[in-house]
Enzyme design. Structure first.
Site, PDB file in Angstrom:
ATOM      1  N   SER A 220      38.846  70.684  46.930  1.00 37.99           N
ATOM      2  CA  SER A 220      39.156  69.293  46.661  1.00 37.99           C
ATOM      3  C   SER A 220      40.630  68.963  46.921  1.00 37.99           C
ATOM      4  CB  SER A 220      38.753  68.987  45.220  1.00 37.99           C
ATOM      5  OG  SER A 220      38.610  67.610  45.023  1.00 37.99           O
ATOM      6  N   ASP A 426      28.565  65.429  49.114  1.00 40.95           N
ATOM      7  CA  ASP A 426      29.798  64.969  48.459  1.00 40.95           C
ATOM      8  C   ASP A 426      30.340  63.769  49.226  1.00 40.95           C
ATOM      9  OD1 ASP A 426      32.071  64.957  46.786  1.00 40.95           O
ATOM     10  OD2 ASP A 426      33.197  66.182  48.198  1.00 40.95           O
ATOM     11  N   CYS A 429      35.261  63.830  49.012  1.00 41.22           N
ATOM     12  CA  CYS A 429      35.966  64.567  50.075  1.00 41.22           C
ATOM     13  C   CYS A 429      34.866  64.971  51.053  1.00 41.22           C
ATOM     14  CB  CYS A 429      36.669  65.797  49.534  1.00 41.22           C
ATOM     15  SG  CYS A 429      37.892  65.458  48.244  1.00 41.22           S
ATOM     16  N   HIS A 481      29.943  68.219  45.574  1.00 41.35           N
ATOM     17  CA  HIS A 481      31.345  68.608  45.706  1.00 41.35           C
ATOM     18  C   HIS A 481      31.585  70.091  45.422  1.00 41.35           C
ATOM     19  CE1 HIS A 481      35.575  67.353  45.766  1.00 41.35           C
ATOM     20  NE2 HIS A 481      35.791  67.927  44.605  1.00 41.35           N
ATOM     21  N   GLU A 482      30.935  70.600  44.389  1.00 39.60           N
ATOM     22  CA  GLU A 482      31.224  71.958  43.929  1.00 39.60           C
ATOM     23  C   GLU A 482      30.182  72.923  44.492  1.00 39.60           C
ATOM     24  OE1 GLU A 482      31.826  69.964  39.886  1.00 39.60           O
ATOM     25  OE2 GLU A 482      32.954  71.815  39.659  1.00 39.60           O
TER      26      GLU A 482
END
Ligand SMILES: *[C@@H]1O[C@H](CO)[C@@H](O)[C@H](O)[C@H]1NC(C)=O
Ligand SMILES: *[C@@H]1O[C@H](CO)[C@@H](O)[C@H](O)[C@H]1NC(C)=O
Ligand SMILES: *[C@@H]1O[C@H](CO)[C@@H](O)[C@H](O)[C@H]1NC(C)=O
Ligand SMILES: *[C@@H]1O[C@H](CO)[C@@H](O)[C@H](O)[C@H]1NC(C)=O
Ligand SMILES: *[C@@H]1O[C@H](CO)[C@@H](O)[C@H](O)[C@H]1NC(C)=O
Ligand SMILES: *[C@@H]1O[C@H](CO)[C@@H](O)[C@H](O)[C@H]1NC(C)=O
Ligand SMILES: *[C@@H]1O[C@H](CO)[C@@H](O)[C@H](O)[C@H]1NC(C)=O
Ligand SMILES: *[C@@H]1O[C@H](CO)[C@@H](O)[C@H](O)[C@H]1NC(C)=O
Ligand SMILES: *[C@@H]1O[C@H](CO)[C@@H](O)[C@H](O)[C@H]1NC(C)=O
Ligand SMILES: *[C@@H]1O[C@H](CO)[C@@H](O)[C@H](O)[C@H]1NC(C)=O
Length: 575
Positions: A220, A426, A429, A481-482
């Site tokens: 990130s 995501d 980003c 995202h993760e």
């Protein structure tokens, strides 16, 4: 300004007592790191997160300045002799996002269930490497300036109390890091020396775990941290080589991995628009008038694009900060405002009333129990203190490119294996912007490479990669995202291949072999469609299924299951 949410912490403890504060640990050992940096640490008892018998864990602080205490939590490699394993540091982004997110939600040795009990994560990255999680810069997570008793105002600022008694009027009484701007960093460049010193401290205190290669993994806002910090490490190495830095340790940097990174706002703010027009989940977010408005906010005269160009040109703090606010409010946040979808995973909704329950935040309560605080030697509570975010916001660092792309090019040139990977659901980003950034890195022969499937031991195609030599760009399917949370198998195998200097696609070829590159399509065209997209908010008690790539069905889901553990302390933007 970027929004930070310090929301609805359930006040469990009673007021007017001191139990809400952290008792300073009295059982820390001391050691000296390189540069004679003081290190205070303890061995973490078995069962606090790492549940594998015999696998040691240490946590504590490197005292990098009088009032800057940098928290680390280290885990030995689970397999093989940890003294022969590489060392990897993991840091989350934010700025101001604790690496406890990475540890408990992504690639650490444990996860927590709804009752606050840890269970082992078989896909932990310490399966293949020694792992150190660092809270940086100071005043992020458990890292602190001075530990004070305090409470927070409705607006989130910390007010110091005269003593460890929580008055009736106070909310969120806890032990906080005193919000002192001089004792943290307010830009990526300013944070680099502190990070380097923290590593010098740890490596000197624990030389047995620092004998082999070093890898740097981040996420990130780590799109800023990763390139800049590692260029700094390289520069320091050069100084050491020339005898200019006595008592400092050469850090043998071999690998840099960055998940869903934020590198170049000019590209990546524009990518919000592109992603909203066309994404592989068949989601059309907006009607034409909103779409047009977003385009206008991005490219209209004096708007996000122009303001960001201006920030790049003149570098004035206020101009960059204002540009970032403008871009966030009028471009990025359009998704939140008009769809309620989760910026970290567009397949789900996330609103204040119904936050996306994934990845779960049960670890926040775990880290605020006396038992765990004592076990890790914490001096402060785990809270959503926003000092670091506020400090960075003042310089508009988020709207700066900061030389991240050039730093990546240089790292590649210097022989570091660089991997940029992106979960493709995501938004914050997103991979659309990431792909453009990867091209701009301009790694040798990269423009002649193509996308190929990544094979993994489970025989499921979880993504594609485009790679030339020791530079790779990977797109991971069905992932927010993760990535290590949503796609643990490929995350671990990709990490292992990176450490071994092998290709991301198969793990069979050395990337140091001359001329290695992937031969495949110009674009990554796979489409997930809307099969895993949720069209209702997910019940807070739901669990995530990494086989079906969606929530497990909730049997008789009720509101009672919901309230239970929603203690969202902290939600920084680029975590
Ligand atoms: C990770 O290591 C542990 C301990 O050796 C082992 O039980 C587990 O199967 C490993 N996980 C994977 C995915 O190989
Ligand atoms: C702690 O501070 C409060 C004011 O918030 C004061 O009323 C109280 O007497 C103090 N307690 C002690 C033990 O000093
Ligand atoms: C967005 O799409 C436009 C039009 O296809 C393209 O020129 C531009 O490079 C794209 N930008 C990003 C960041 O994807
Ligand atoms: C487009 O969506 C916005 C926000 O939901 C709404 O206010 C507006 O009326 C819509 N416009 C059209 C033309 O449907
Ligand atoms: C802070 O830590 C103390 C001691 O463990 C705990 O009792 C308290 O609930 C924590 N406060 C918050 C806001 O989590
Ligand atoms: C950022 O930090 C530096 C060094 O402490 C300081 O000189 C500068 O004024 C700070 N910038 C802002 C905008 O606060
Ligand atoms: C790549 O994976 C897709 C599934 O995502 C599959 O349909 C395709 O056949 C694979 N391509 C190759 C060359 O194996
Ligand atoms: C999901 O996608 C299919 C095929 O594109 C489409 O027919 C359907 O309407 C979509 N479902 C929703 C709820 O948007
Ligand atoms: C995930 O879904 C699969 C297929 O429905 C099911 O067999 C499995 O038990 C689920 N896993 C978990 C952990 O619930
Ligand atoms: C779920 O709810 C239905 C309808 O209220 C009830 O008949 C059933 O027994 C419940 N099942 C469980 C597992 O609680």
């Amino acid at each position: 300004m970027r929004s930070y949410f310090l929301s609805g912490i359930a006040i469990l403890a009673t007021k007017g007592v001191s139990a809400q504060f952290v008792s300073p640990p009295t059982d820390l050992k001391t050691a000296k790191g390189y540069l004679d940096l003081p290190v205070r640490y303890k061995q973490v008892p078995e069962g606090i997160c790492e549940l594998t018998p015999g696998v040691k864990s240490y946590s504590g602080y490197v005292d990098i300045e009088q009032d800057q205490h940098s928290f680390f939590w280290f885990f030995e490699a689970r397999n093989g002799n940890p003294k022969d394993a590489p060392l990897t540091v993991w840091i989350n982004g934010g700025p101001g996002s604790s690496s406890m997110l990475g540890l408990f939600q992504e690639n650490g040795p444990c996860r927590l269930d709804a009752d606050g009990n840890p269970y082992s994560n078989p896909y932990a990255w310490n399966n293949v490497s020694n792992m150190i999680f660092i809270d940086q810069p100071t005043q992020t997570g458990f890292s602190y300036s001075k530990a004070i008793s305090g409470y927070t105002t409705a607006a989130g600022s910390i007010v110091q109390l005269p003593n460890a008694t929580c008055p009736d009027y106070a909310e969120n009484c806890a032990t906080y890091s005193a919000p002192i701007f001089a004792d943290t960093a307010n830009s990526t460049a300013a944070a680099a020396p502190a990070m380097w010193k923290t590593l010098q401290g740890f490596m000197g205190a624990f030389p047995q775990y620092s004998r082999k290669e070093f890898a740097f993994a981040t996420e990130s806002f780590g799109g800023h941290y990763g390139p800049i910090f590692n260029e700094y490490i390289k520069t320091q190495n050069e100084k050491i080589r020339h005898g200019e830095l006595h008592g400092a340790h050469h850090i043998d940097l071999k690998t840099v991995l960055i998940g869903n990174g934020w590198y170049d706002p000019l590209i990546q703010y524009a990518a919000f628009y592109n992603f909203s027009l066309e994404n592989t989940y068949d989601l059309k977010f907006f009607n034409d008038s909103i779409q047009t408005m977003m385009y206008q906010n991005m490219y209209g005269t004096g708007n996000c694009y122009d303001q960001t160009v201006n920030c790049y040109k003149n570098g004035i703090d206020d101009a960059c900060a204002a540009a970032d606010s403008f871009c966030y409010d009028t471009v990025e946040a359009v998704l939140d405002r008009y769809t309620g979808r989760d910026e970290y995973d567009i397949r789900e909704f996330s609103t204040d009333a119904n936050p996306d329950p994934f990845p779960p935040t049960f670890f926040e309560a775990y880290l605020n129990t006396p038992k765990v605080q004592q076990a890790i030697g914490a001096f402060v509570n785990f809270t959503g203190a926003t000092t670091v975010g506020t400090a960075f916001a003042a310089t508009g660092d988020d709207d700066r490119e900061d030389g991240t792309i050039e730093a990546l090019s240089k790292l590649v040139e210097q022989g570091v294996y660089v991997i940029m990977y992106f979960g493709d659901a995501d938004y914050i980003c997103n991979w659309i912007g990431g792909e453009v950034v990867a091209e701009k890195v301009n790694a040798p022969d990269y423009c002649n490479a193509g996308y190929v499937n990544i094979t993994t031991s489970d025989d499921i195609v979880h993504g594609q990669v485009k790679q030339a030599g020791h530079f790779a760009f990977a797109r991971i399917y069905e992932s927010g995202h993760e990535v290590p949370f949503y796609q643990p198998v490929i995350a671990l195998e990709m990490f292992e291949r990176a450490l071994q200097g092998r290709d991301i696609a198969t793990g069979k070829h050395s990337v140091w072999r001359s001329g290695y590159k992937t031969v495949g399509s110009v674009k990554s065209t796979y489409r997930e469609g809307n099969g895993t997209v949720q069209f209702e908010p997910v019940d807070a008690s739901a669990t995530y299924n990494t086989t079906t790539n969606q929530p497990n069905p909730v049997v008789n889901g009720t509101a009672s299951g919901q309230e239970k553990k929603r203690e969202v302390l902290f939600r920084p933007n680029r975590k």
